[in-house]
Design an enzyme around this catalytic site. Structure first.
Site, short mmCIF file in Angstrom:
data_model
loop_
_atom_site.label_atom_id
_atom_site.label_comp_id
_atom_site.label_asym_id
_atom_site.label_seq_id
_atom_site.Cartn_x
_atom_site.Cartn_y
_atom_site.Cartn_z
N ARG A 147 0.99 -1.09 -0.06
CA ARG A 147 -0.03 -0.02 0.02
C ARG A 147 0.85 1.18 -0.02
NH1 ARG A 147 -3.62 2.19 4.90
NH2 ARG A 147 -1.62 3.22 5.48
N TYR A 159 -2.85 11.62 5.81
CA TYR A 159 -3.14 10.10 6.03
C TYR A 159 -1.94 9.19 5.65
CZ TYR A 159 -4.53 5.25 6.32
OH TYR A 159 -4.91 3.93 6.53
N ASP A 213 -4.99 3.71 -0.15
CA ASP A 213 -6.36 4.11 0.73
C ASP A 213 -6.39 5.59 0.85
OD1 ASP A 213 -7.96 4.04 2.79
OD2 ASP A 213 -6.69 2.96 4.25
N HIS A 215 -8.87 6.97 2.54
CA HIS A 215 -9.46 7.29 3.82
C HIS A 215 -10.70 8.13 3.82
CE1 HIS A 215 -8.40 6.49 8.13
NE2 HIS A 215 -8.07 5.49 7.57
N GLU A 239 -8.99 2.18 -1.86
CA GLU A 239 -9.80 1.55 -0.48
C GLU A 239 -10.30 3.14 0.00
OE1 GLU A 239 -7.18 0.17 2.52
OE2 GLU A 239 -8.82 0.42 4.04
N GLU A 265 -13.68 -1.19 6.58
CA GLU A 265 -13.03 -1.20 8.06
C GLU A 265 -13.80 -0.56 8.83
OE1 GLU A 265 -9.20 0.67 6.69
OE2 GLU A 265 -9.84 2.52 8.09
N ARG A 286 -13.31 -4.98 3.66
CA ARG A 286 -12.37 -4.77 4.58
C ARG A 286 -12.71 -5.04 6.00
NH1 ARG A 286 -7.88 -4.21 4.91
NH2 ARG A 286 -7.50 -2.15 5.15
N GLU A 342 -4.36 -7.66 5.17
CA GLU A 342 -3.46 -6.53 5.48
C GLU A 342 -2.66 -6.75 6.69
OE1 GLU A 342 -5.63 -3.19 7.13
OE2 GLU A 342 -3.96 -1.76 6.59
N TRP A 405 -12.10 11.86 7.90
CA TRP A 405 -10.71 11.20 8.22
C TRP A 405 -10.64 9.68 7.81
CZ3 TRP A 405 -7.40 7.85 10.76
CH2 TRP A 405 -6.25 8.31 10.64
O1 KDG Z 1 -8.13 2.89 13.49
C1 KDG Z 1 -8.07 3.45 12.23
C2 KDG Z 1 -6.95 2.61 11.49
O2 KDG Z 1 -6.89 1.36 11.52
C3 KDG Z 1 -6.80 3.19 10.03
O3 KDG Z 1 -6.50 4.38 9.89
C4 KDG Z 1 -6.10 2.08 9.31
O4 KDG Z 1 -7.30 2.90 7.08
C5 KDG Z 1 -6.42 1.99 7.91
C6 KDG Z 1 -6.04 0.76 6.99
O5 KDG Z 1 -6.53 0.64 5.99
O6 KDG Z 1 -5.24 -0.02 7.89
MG MG Z 2 -8.02 1.76 5.56
#
Ligand code: KDG
Ligand code: MG
Length: 405
Positions: A147, A159, A213, A215, A239, A265, A286, A342, A405
Site C-alpha cells: 500500500r 493520512y 487508501d 480514507h 480503498e 473497515e 475490509r 493487510e 478522516w
Molecule cells: O483505527 C483506524 C486505523 O486502523 C486506520 O486508519 C487504518 O485505514 C487503515 C487501514 O487501512 O489500515
Molecule cells: Mg483503510
C-alpha cells in the site's frame, strides 16, 4: 464446560489494546480482542460492567447462542462499541472451543483452503524518494503487494504520513489528550497522486501489486476521477474512496472506472453491506474480526460477499491486536473467497505481551498449528504497559472546515 470468569485488560505496549480473558471451570483460557482505536475504555466498560456478569455460568461451547444473546438480548444492536465487545467474547469462545478440540481454529472453520495467506504491507513517505525507500524495504521483507501513501505538497502530514517530525513509521493515533489536526485539499491530492503511481510503477515494475487508501476523503465524482486517472498504473485496489455511510456514491465511481474498490473497515455488521454487496459496488470486503462481531460476525459477512464476487481483505492495522490478527488468519486460511490480508506489522513491545503462533515470511502468513487461536497473553507483561490516552487525528480543509478522516 462453563464460563467461570471474563476479565478485561487494557494495556499499551506501544499502542492501546483491549483484551478479554475468558476462563472456564475446566481451566481453559480463551482470549479476544476488543480494541477500538481512541475509544478503548468505552468497550472495556461495556464488557466489564455489562457483559462479563452475563457470561459467568454460561455454556462455554454455545458460541452462536452467546453471540445471539449479546446481540439480540441487548435490544440496542450494532454499533462499533457493541460489536467490538461481542467480537471479543466470540473470539475467546472460538479459542476455547478449538483448544478443547485440540486443533488450530482454522480446522473448525472448515480446514485449509490454501497453503499460505498472501499479505500486503504499508509503504509511506513525505515525498516520492522517501516512499520509494519504504517500498524497497517492504520488498526486502518479502511483500509482493504494498500500500503506498505519500505526502501531498502543501498539505503537510496527512493520512499515512506521520505528523511526528522525524518519525518514519506511521502510527495514526498520537498519545495525548486531544487529536492532532491535519489539513486536506482534494485538488492538490488529485493532481499529485497519478504522478506518484507512475513513478512507483516505473521504479518497481509491473509485477508489484500497488494499493492505496483514500480514507473516505473524496466526493463521488472526485473518486471517479481518481480511479480513471490511476487505471494506466493498474492498482490492485483503491480503498475507502468516499465516506462509507453513503454507499450510493460507489455507483458513481463504478460508472466511470474499472479500478477495483475496497471498503468496510468502519463497518461492524452484515447489515452495513446490504447495498454494497448485492449491487456489486466493491471487490474487497475490509471488515475486521475485532470490529464486526468476531469470527461469527465476519464469516457471515464474507459468505454474503462471496455470492457477489467480493473477496475477503481483512483489516489488519496495528490498532488491532495480535489476537484479532490471529483470528483473521484462521478465517483467511479456511474461507474459500480469500483476497489478501493487510499486515501493518506490530513491533517489539507488543510481542512482550502477546506470544503469537502465526508466522510471516516471504510475503505470506501461516496461521500456526497451536490449538485454538495460538496466541498467549502475558498479564504480568501487560501490567508494565499501562493505558495511555491516544487519538486518531482529525482532518480540516484549508479554511478550517472539519473534513472526513
Ligand atoms: O483505527 C483506524 C486505523 O486502523 C486506520 O486508519 C487504518 O485505514 C487503515 C487501514 O487501512 O489500515
Ligand atoms: Mg483503510
Amino acid at each position: 464446560m462453563r464460563i467461570q470468569s471474563a476479565e478485561v485488560v487494557v494495556c499499551s505496549p506501544g499502542r492501546n489494546f483491549v483484551t478479554l480473558i475468558v476462563t472456564t471451570d475446566e481451566g481453559l483460557v480463551g482470549i479476544g480482542d476488543a480494541t477500538l482505536n481512541g475509544r478503548e475504555l468505552a468497550v472495556a466498560s461495556y464488557l466489564t460492567d455489562h457483559v462479563a456478569p452475563l457470561l459467568e455460568g454460561r455454556d462455554a461451547a454455545a458460541v452462536e447462542d452467546t453471540w445471539q444473546y449479546l446481540y439480540r438480548g441487548a435490544y440496542w444492536r450494532r454499533g462499533p462499541v457493541t460489536m467490538a465487545a461481542i467480537a471479543a467474547v466470540d473470539v475467546a469462545l472460538w479459542d476455547i472451543k478449538a483448544q478443547a478440540a485440540g486443533m488450530p481454529l482454522y480446522q473448525l472453520l472448515g480446514g485449509r483452503s490454501r497453503d499460505s495467506i498472501r499479505a500486503y504491507g504499508h509503504a509511506h513517505g513525505r515525498d516520492i524518494e522517501e516512499l520509494s525507500d519504504s517500498v524497497q524495504a517492504r520488498i526486502e521483507q518479502g511483500f509482493g503487494a504494498v500500500r503506498i501513501q505519500v505526502g501531498i505538497p502543501g498539505n503537510g502530514p496527512g493520512y499515512g504520513i506521520s505528523s511526528v517530525e522525524g518519525a518514519h513509521d506511521y502510527e495514526p493515533a498520537s498519545v495525548g489528550l486531544r487529536p492532532v489536526e491535519e489539513v486536506w485539499d482534494a485538488g492538490s491530492y488529485l493532481r499529485h497522486i497519478p504522478a506518484v503511481f507512475e513513478e512507483v510503477r516505473s521504479r518497481f515494475g509491473a509485477e508489484l501489486d500497488l494499493l492505496h487508501d483514500v480514507h473516505h476523503r473524496l466526493s463521488p465524482i472526485e473518486a471517479a476521477r481518481l480511479g480513471r486517472s490511476l487505471e494506466p498504473f493498474h492498482p490492485f485496489w483503491l480503498e475507502d474512496v468516499t465516506v462509507a455511510e453513503n454507499q450510493r456514491a460507489l455507483r458513481t465511481v463504478r460508472e466511470h472506472t474499472v479500478v477495483p474498490l475496497a471498503m468496510g473497515e468502519t463497518y461492524n455488521s452484515i447489515v452495513d453491506y446490504l447495498q454494497l454487496l448485492p449491487e456489486q459496488l466493491i471487490d474487497y470486503v475490509r471488515s475486521a474480526v475485532t470490529h464486526s462481531g468476531g469470527v461469527t460476525g465476519l464469516k457471515r459477512i464474507l459468505e454474503f460477499g462471496a455470492i457477489y464476487g467480493a473477496k475477503s481483505a481483512t483489516h489488519g492495522p496495528t490498532d488491532i491486536s495480535p489476537v484479532g490478527l490471529a483470528a483473521a488468519l484462521h478465517i483467511d486460511t479456511a474461507h474459500h473467497d480469500f483476497g489478501i490480508q493487510e499486515y501493518m506489522q506490530h513491533t517489539g513491545p507488543v510481542f512482550d505481551v502477546f506470544d503469537v503462533g502465526y508466522a510471516f515470511a516471504d510475503g505470506v502468513f501461516q496461521p500456526g498449528e497451536r490449538p485454538g487461536l495460538g496466541v498467549r497473553f502475558d498479564r504480568e507483561a501487560a501490567a508494565r504497559y499501562p493505558y495511555r490516552q491516544a487519538y486518531l487525528p482529525v482532518n480540516r480543509l484549508r479554511d478550517g472546515t472539519l473534513h472526513d478522516w
